[in-house]
Write a protein that holds these residues in place. Structure first.
Motif, PDB file in Angstrom:
ATOM      1  N   PRO A 130      10.473   4.489 -19.630  1.00 46.26           N
ATOM      2  CA  PRO A 130      11.499   4.820 -18.638  1.00 46.26           C
ATOM      3  C   PRO A 130      10.878   4.903 -17.246  1.00 46.26           C
ATOM      4  N   GLY A 131      11.613   4.515 -16.239  1.00 42.11           N
ATOM      5  CA  GLY A 131      11.076   4.565 -14.885  1.00 42.11           C
ATOM      6  C   GLY A 131      12.157   4.382 -13.839  1.00 42.11           C
ATOM      7  N   THR A 132      11.763   4.548 -12.596  1.00 43.76           N
ATOM      8  CA  THR A 132      12.660   4.373 -11.452  1.00 43.76           C
ATOM      9  C   THR A 132      12.164   3.208 -10.606  1.00 43.76           C
TER      10      THR A 132
ATOM     11  N   VAL B  29      -0.423  -2.435 -14.349  1.00 41.85           N
ATOM     12  CA  VAL B  29      -0.248  -0.991 -14.527  1.00 41.85           C
ATOM     13  C   VAL B  29      -1.192  -0.283 -13.570  1.00 41.85           C
ATOM     14  N   MET B  30      -0.665   0.669 -12.820  1.00 46.79           N
ATOM     15  CA  MET B  30      -1.452   1.419 -11.846  1.00 46.79           C
ATOM     16  C   MET B  30      -1.469   2.896 -12.223  1.00 46.79           C
TER      17      MET B  30
ATOM     18  N   GLN C 129       0.831  -1.206   0.000  1.00 46.41           N
ATOM     19  CA  GLN C 129       0.000   0.000   0.000  1.00 46.41           C
ATOM     20  C   GLN C 129       0.865   1.255   0.000  1.00 46.41           C
ATOM     21  N   GLN C 130       1.958   1.222   0.726  1.00 43.41           N
ATOM     22  CA  GLN C 130       2.880   2.360   0.742  1.00 43.41           C
ATOM     23  C   GLN C 130       3.548   2.539  -0.616  1.00 43.41           C
ATOM     24  N   VAL C 131       3.938   1.439  -1.241  1.00 43.08           N
ATOM     25  CA  VAL C 131       4.556   1.511  -2.576  1.00 43.08           C
ATOM     26  C   VAL C 131       3.574   2.110  -3.578  1.00 43.08           C
ATOM     27  N   MET C 132       2.320   1.669  -3.528  1.00 43.39           N
ATOM     28  CA  MET C 132       1.323   2.087  -4.510  1.00 43.39           C
ATOM     29  C   MET C 132       0.909   3.542  -4.346  1.00 43.39           C
TER      30      MET C 132
ATOM     31  N   GLY D 231       1.955   9.287 -10.704  1.00 47.15           N
ATOM     32  CA  GLY D 231       1.047   8.246 -10.238  1.00 47.15           C
ATOM     33  C   GLY D 231       0.884   7.096 -11.209  1.00 47.15           C
ATOM     34  N   LEU D 232       1.683   7.067 -12.291  1.00 50.37           N
ATOM     35  CA  LEU D 232       1.681   5.947 -13.241  1.00 50.37           C
ATOM     36  C   LEU D 232       2.796   4.986 -12.830  1.00 50.37           C
ATOM     37  N   LEU D 233       2.408   3.801 -12.349  1.00 48.55           N
ATOM     38  CA  LEU D 233       3.339   2.791 -11.881  1.00 48.55           C
ATOM     39  C   LEU D 233       3.137   1.506 -12.678  1.00 48.55           C
ATOM     40  N   SER D 234       4.146   0.639 -12.684  1.00 50.43           N
ATOM     41  CA  SER D 234       3.971  -0.691 -13.286  1.00 50.43           C
ATOM     42  C   SER D 234       4.608  -1.734 -12.388  1.00 50.43           C
TER      43      SER D 234
END
Length: 237
Positions: free
Chosen positions: A158-160, A224-225, A96-99, A181-184
């Motif tokens: 690209p991402g971190t 994908v979030m 939840q913290q990661v998201m 707020g775009l995560l994968s």
């Protein structure tokens, strides 16, 4: 959703959660992720431009049907032991913290076009709901791609790297932050060739397909979030 022109990037919220805004001074666009549980009807976005008064922008939410699959399996594969349940709950709190990660978004709309992270057949699609022994489970929150153990996984954008871990359900897992707020998420990995804080370029290999966690065979679960909501990865391909 088009937000129109503005000298500076407008801000937008769905409820209390910030929404990704991309574009330029000619036209800004809000890209909104809607949860599978969202009821059809009217959605409301709160928009704030620099120097302007906040306003509400509405949009239509239409129904969407997804496949359902009924399976009869051994009860021990459905019901968790007390020990496994406790581990899952600890890991859920961390996830939840990661998201909730929110970093500066990219300005360009074309930056959202993703490449498929691993070649292979789509073995399960987003939204599929499985019913085990008559007990409905949460709909599938990502895309499963069948591939052999050890197949390299490449970054679709690209991402971190914001999380690397080994979890009860997801096995070897890596999360990438693409901004705004775009995560994968990449799950069931046999190998994670990256560290938290590392910058990964589009097309760069950073992990490998596996069969770790609660699975029956090797594949990549790709999620994908967007604004803290899991959305269909196929929309970005």
């Amino acid at each position: 959703l088009s937000l129109g022109p503005a000298a500076q990037r407008p801000q937008a919220w769905l409820g209390e959660v910030p929404v990704l805004v991309v574009g330029d001074a000619i036209d800004w666009t809000a890209v909104v992720g809607l949860a599978l549980s969202t009821a059809p009807g009217t959605g409301r976005l709160r928009v704030q431009s620099e120097g302007g008064a906040p306003h509400e922008q509405t949009f239509a939410i239409k129904p969407q049907r997804y496949r359902e699959q009924h399976l009869q399996v051994s009860p021990r594969t459905v019901d968790l032991s007390a020990e496994d349940q406790a581990r899952y709950e600890r890991e859920r709190d961390h996830q939840q913290q990661v998201m909730a990660t929110l970093s500066t978004p990219w300005p360009a709309r074309d930056a959202l076009h993703m490449r498929q992270p691993v070649p292979g057949r789509r073995s399960s699609s987003f939204g599929l709901r499985r019913v085990f022994n008559g007990q409905p489970r949460n709909p599938h929150s990502g895309m499963d791609i069948a591939a052999a153990t050890g197949t390299p996984v490449v970054a679709p954008l690209p991402g971190t790297v914001i999380d690397v871990g080994d979890y009860f359900f997801n096995g070897g897992t890596v999360w990438l932050d693409h901004g705004g707020g775009l995560l994968s998420m990449y799950c069931h990995l046999s190998q994670m060739d990256c560290t938290v804080g590392q910058r990964i370029e589009a097309g760069q290999s950073f992990c490998r397909v596996g069969a770790t966690g609660r699975v029956t065979g090797p594949h990549l679960h790709w999620g994908v979030m967007l604004n803290r909501t899991m959305v269909n990865p196929a929309l970005f391909l």
